[in-house]
Scaffold this motif. Structure first.
Motif, mmCIF file in Angstrom:
data_model
loop_
_atom_site.group_PDB
_atom_site.id
_atom_site.type_symbol
_atom_site.label_atom_id
_atom_site.label_comp_id
_atom_site.label_asym_id
_atom_site.label_seq_id
_atom_site.Cartn_x
_atom_site.Cartn_y
_atom_site.Cartn_z
ATOM 1 N N ARG A 471 -28.381 48.077 -54.125
ATOM 2 C CA ARG A 471 -29.004 49.256 -54.731
ATOM 3 C C ARG A 471 -30.321 49.599 -54.067
ATOM 4 N N LEU A 472 -31.152 48.588 -53.797
ATOM 5 C CA LEU A 472 -32.492 48.834 -53.272
ATOM 6 C C LEU A 472 -32.483 48.759 -51.749
ATOM 7 N N GLN A 473 -32.005 49.808 -51.154
ATOM 8 C CA GLN A 473 -32.021 49.912 -49.705
ATOM 9 C C GLN A 473 -32.054 51.388 -49.334
ATOM 10 N N GLN A 479 -38.499 55.136 -51.239
ATOM 11 C CA GLN A 479 -39.226 55.842 -52.298
ATOM 12 C C GLN A 479 -40.062 54.879 -53.127
ATOM 13 N N LEU A 480 -39.476 53.723 -53.450
ATOM 14 C CA LEU A 480 -40.209 52.727 -54.228
ATOM 15 C C LEU A 480 -41.383 52.172 -53.428
ATOM 16 N N LEU A 481 -41.143 51.854 -52.161
ATOM 17 C CA LEU A 481 -42.219 51.323 -51.328
ATOM 18 C C LEU A 481 -43.327 52.354 -51.140
ATOM 19 N N ASP A 482 -42.962 53.620 -50.942
ATOM 20 C CA ASP A 482 -43.966 54.672 -50.785
ATOM 21 C C ASP A 482 -44.838 54.785 -52.027
ATOM 22 N N TYR A 483 -44.203 54.657 -53.195
ATOM 23 C CA TYR A 483 -44.969 54.740 -54.441
ATOM 24 C C TYR A 483 -46.040 53.656 -54.495
ATOM 25 N N LEU A 488 -51.481 51.220 -54.321
ATOM 26 C CA LEU A 488 -52.307 50.061 -53.954
ATOM 27 C C LEU A 488 -53.065 50.250 -52.651
ATOM 28 N N GLY A 489 -52.779 51.347 -51.948
ATOM 29 C CA GLY A 489 -53.468 51.570 -50.682
ATOM 30 C C GLY A 489 -54.974 51.727 -50.880
ATOM 31 N N GLY A 490 -55.745 50.939 -50.151
ATOM 32 C CA GLY A 490 -57.202 51.027 -50.246
ATOM 33 C C GLY A 490 -57.801 50.351 -51.456
ATOM 34 N N ALA A 491 -56.976 49.664 -52.251
ATOM 35 C CA ALA A 491 -57.516 48.980 -53.431
ATOM 36 C C ALA A 491 -58.446 47.858 -52.986
ATOM 37 N N PRO A 492 -59.692 47.819 -53.486
ATOM 38 C CA PRO A 492 -60.635 46.781 -53.051
ATOM 39 C C PRO A 492 -60.295 45.430 -53.660
ATOM 40 N N SER A 493 -60.702 44.374 -52.977
ATOM 41 C CA SER A 493 -60.539 43.042 -53.549
ATOM 42 C C SER A 493 -61.594 42.846 -54.636
ATOM 43 N N LEU A 494 -61.267 42.009 -55.605
ATOM 44 C CA LEU A 494 -62.177 41.776 -56.723
ATOM 45 C C LEU A 494 -63.262 40.788 -56.313
ATOM 46 N N GLU A 495 -64.519 41.191 -56.482
ATOM 47 C CA GLU A 495 -65.643 40.332 -56.104
ATOM 48 C C GLU A 495 -66.349 39.861 -57.372
ATOM 49 N N LEU A 496 -66.029 38.650 -57.783
ATOM 50 C CA LEU A 496 -66.628 38.103 -59.002
ATOM 51 C C LEU A 496 -67.787 37.179 -58.653
ATOM 52 N N PRO A 497 -68.860 37.213 -59.444
ATOM 53 C CA PRO A 497 -69.974 36.281 -59.219
ATOM 54 C C PRO A 497 -69.608 34.892 -59.740
#
Length: 571
Positions: A471-473, A479-483, A488-497
């Motif tokens: 099914r997923l091909q 379409q799923l990968l593009d979504y 998530l494109g450009g999402a920054p990494s979480l910087e915790l103190p």
């Protein structure tokens, strides 16, 4: 004058609280009633002078934005209906705002089945004439129900209205509740809380609601989430809709209209929009072909190859068994469950350079028996913890197996602990609940000399993996990968103190902090969730993300959450 919550903390403007009075003119107490005085006259934590006291009136009230006090009723009028804490005075206050209402009273009625419901007794401003009394009563109660829905959560809308000419009073002028007519007498007019299905589609959707939520009835205006539903159960509803109507209704659409009428309207609106075009049924596949891994299995297989010997994905389960235990029957039970589920006797190895599932024929399950009866209670608990830790730390060989290991510790003749450890590549959290249920049902039947009560499975996990791969091909996969690339494109990494630098290689040696929220706070969270039309999980996740934002100072927070992944009736 202060408005305080149950912990005697000031509440914000507009929020109901107990009206408390302080100041130098406050009375000394109740004459000759020291216990009542101690309960009602308490230390004033807000006054300018130490030693002053507050009087707890027991009245429920709030400050409005102009600073005036709005009386809402008595604290002891608070009730709990269907799990929700309700201030009856608050409903009465909202009803009294309606121009058609002269007097309003809300009571809780409990029927023979101990089912509680809210009943509204109304004295209208104008009485109906004999000719149109029934029509007037219906139109008035419909207007009042709609007025309440606009102002209050759905669970605070009474399930019935009773119209009266006057409230029954005692000789001294107080309300005589014993003379109020029973809800099933004297012109009971039901609100729109329950309206029976009107069409075949509404009836089918209502039947799905009843099955999933285990209800006797489901009206067309009943809200799925207010009836006890949550996102996991919502996926079951969507799956059954797919099966019944051959339509794909998205979870987003369902959340936007989570009533029987709302879902029926989505189905009726434009079937072509929701047509189930690419979701073919999962069917048994030939075992003569090569069996691929599901995408979830491929991720875990890759991580195992990347970090060989890691125990991060061990899934241990310990069950304490009390009472007489027939060990041979337990072994037979485990053998039956493993025979029934191919994935429990599956290994994963490379074939022609690609990872593949290798299903072995049924074979007796190896059970390690350990007798700890000679040890004292304290030593037994230490040994039990040691074995649990060893179960969590034992390494699995995905290629050679087995990927299920079983230990049975005997603590006494009538007390055992069963430890099952599996690799995550053949199980998940939902599956562990299924496993426990099947072991319990099979053991009970075998112990009674009966055959297995569980029918053979129509499909196995390998069938699901093949269906998923097919099914997923192509275009669907892209379409799923593009979504997700866009999300998530450009999402920054979480910087915790943190108080220590993050290691170059993740150790997975984290910690867990367990805590409980008070019953009062839990009720408020449920109320907030209902008011906002979301699930409790969504509210708590929002709080978690807000906490991360405050610690990190970042506004774009990406949080991954595990999902049940049961969106189809076949699985």
């Amino acid at each position: 004058i202060y408005m305080l919550d149950r912990r005697l903390r000031p509440v914000p403007i507009g929020v109901p609280g107990e009206l408390c009075i302080g100041g130098v003119s406050l009375g000394r107490g109740y004459l000759n009633w020291p216990d009542l005085t101690a309960e009602k006259f308490i230390p004033d934590a807000f006054g300018p002078t130490p030693g002053m006291r507050l009087y707890r009136t027991g009245d429920l009230a709030r400050f409005n934005e102009e600073g005036a006090i709005e009386f809402l009723g008595r604290i002891d009028d608070q009730v709990k209906v269907r799990g929700f804490r309700i201030e009856l005075g608050e409903i009465e206050t909202v009803l009294a705002e309606h121009p058609d209402v002269r007097t309003a009273l809300i009571l809780v009625n409990e029927d023979s089945a101990n089912d509680k419901r809210l009943i509204a007794y109304i004295v209208p401003q104008e009485q109906a004439t004999n000719g149109d009394a029934e029509k007037y009563s219906y139109e008035l109660t419909s207007r009042l129900a709609q007025h309440l829905r606009e102002k209050l959560p759905a669970y605070m809308v009474p399930s019935a209205f009773v119209l009266l000419k006057e409230m029954p009073l005692s000789p001294n002028g107080k309300l005589n509740r014993r003379l109020l007519p029973a809800p099933d007498e004297n012109g009971l007019i039901a609100s729109e809380t329950y309206v029976a299905p009107r069409t075949a589609i509404e009836q089918t959707v209502a039947d799905i609601f009843k099955r999933v939520l285990k209800l006797e009835e489901a009206g067309i205006h009943d809200n799925f989430f207010e009836l006890g539903g949550h996102s996991l159960l919502a996926t079951q509803v969507v799956s059954q809709i797919r099966e019944q109507f051959d339509l794909e209704v998205s979870l987003r659409s369902f959340f936007g209209a989570p009533t029987v009428a709302g879902v029926a309207e989505i189905i009726e609106a434009d079937p072509a929009v929701h047509s189930n075009t690419h979701d073919s049924q999962i069917k048994p596949a030939s075992r003569l072909r090569s069996l691929p891994l599901s995408f979830a299995q491929q991720r875990l297989w890759f991580l195992d190859r990347l970090d060989s010997g890691s125990t991060a994905y061990n899934v241990p389960l310990a069950v304490r068994l009390s009472g007489s235990l027939n060990v041979e029957v337990l072994k037979r039970t485990l053998n039956e469950v493993v025979r029934r589920h191919e994935v429990l006797r599956t290994t994963l190895d490379e074939v022609d350079g690609e990872p593949r599932q290798i299903v072995s024929p049924p074979a007796p399950v190896s059970v390690l028996l350990l007798d700890l009866c000679e040890l004292g209670k304290a030593e037994q608990e230490m040994a039990l913890k040691r074995h649990l830790n060893e179960a969590m730390e034992q390494q699995f060989d995905l290629a050679n197996g087995p990927l299920l290991k079983v230990e049975l510790l005997k603590l006494a003749d009538d007390e055992h602990v069963l430890i099952l450890t599996m690799h995550h590549i053949i199980t998940d959290g939902w599956s562990m609940g299924v496993l426990i249920d099947e072991v319990g049902a099979s053991y009970e039947a075998f112990a009674a000399g009966l055959e297995s009560p569980l029918p053979d499975l129509p499909i196995q996990y390998a069938d699901y993996a093949i269906w998923q791969r097919e099914r997923l091909q192509g275009e669907v996969m892209e379409q799923l990968l593009d979504y997700w690339r866009a999300q998530l494109g450009g999402a920054p990494s979480l910087e915790l103190p943190t108080d220590h630098p993050r290691p170059a290689r993740q150790s997975v040696r984290g910690a867990r902090l367990a805590f409980e929220l008070s019953a009062e706070l839990t009720e408020k969270l449920r109320d907030l969730s209902q008011h906002e039309g979301v699930t409790l999980f969504m509210t708590l996740l929002s709080g978690w993300q807000t906490l991360l934002a405050r610690y990190s100072g970042q506004w774009d927070i990406s949080v991954g959450t595990p999902i049940a992944n049961r969106t189809r009736s076949e699985v």
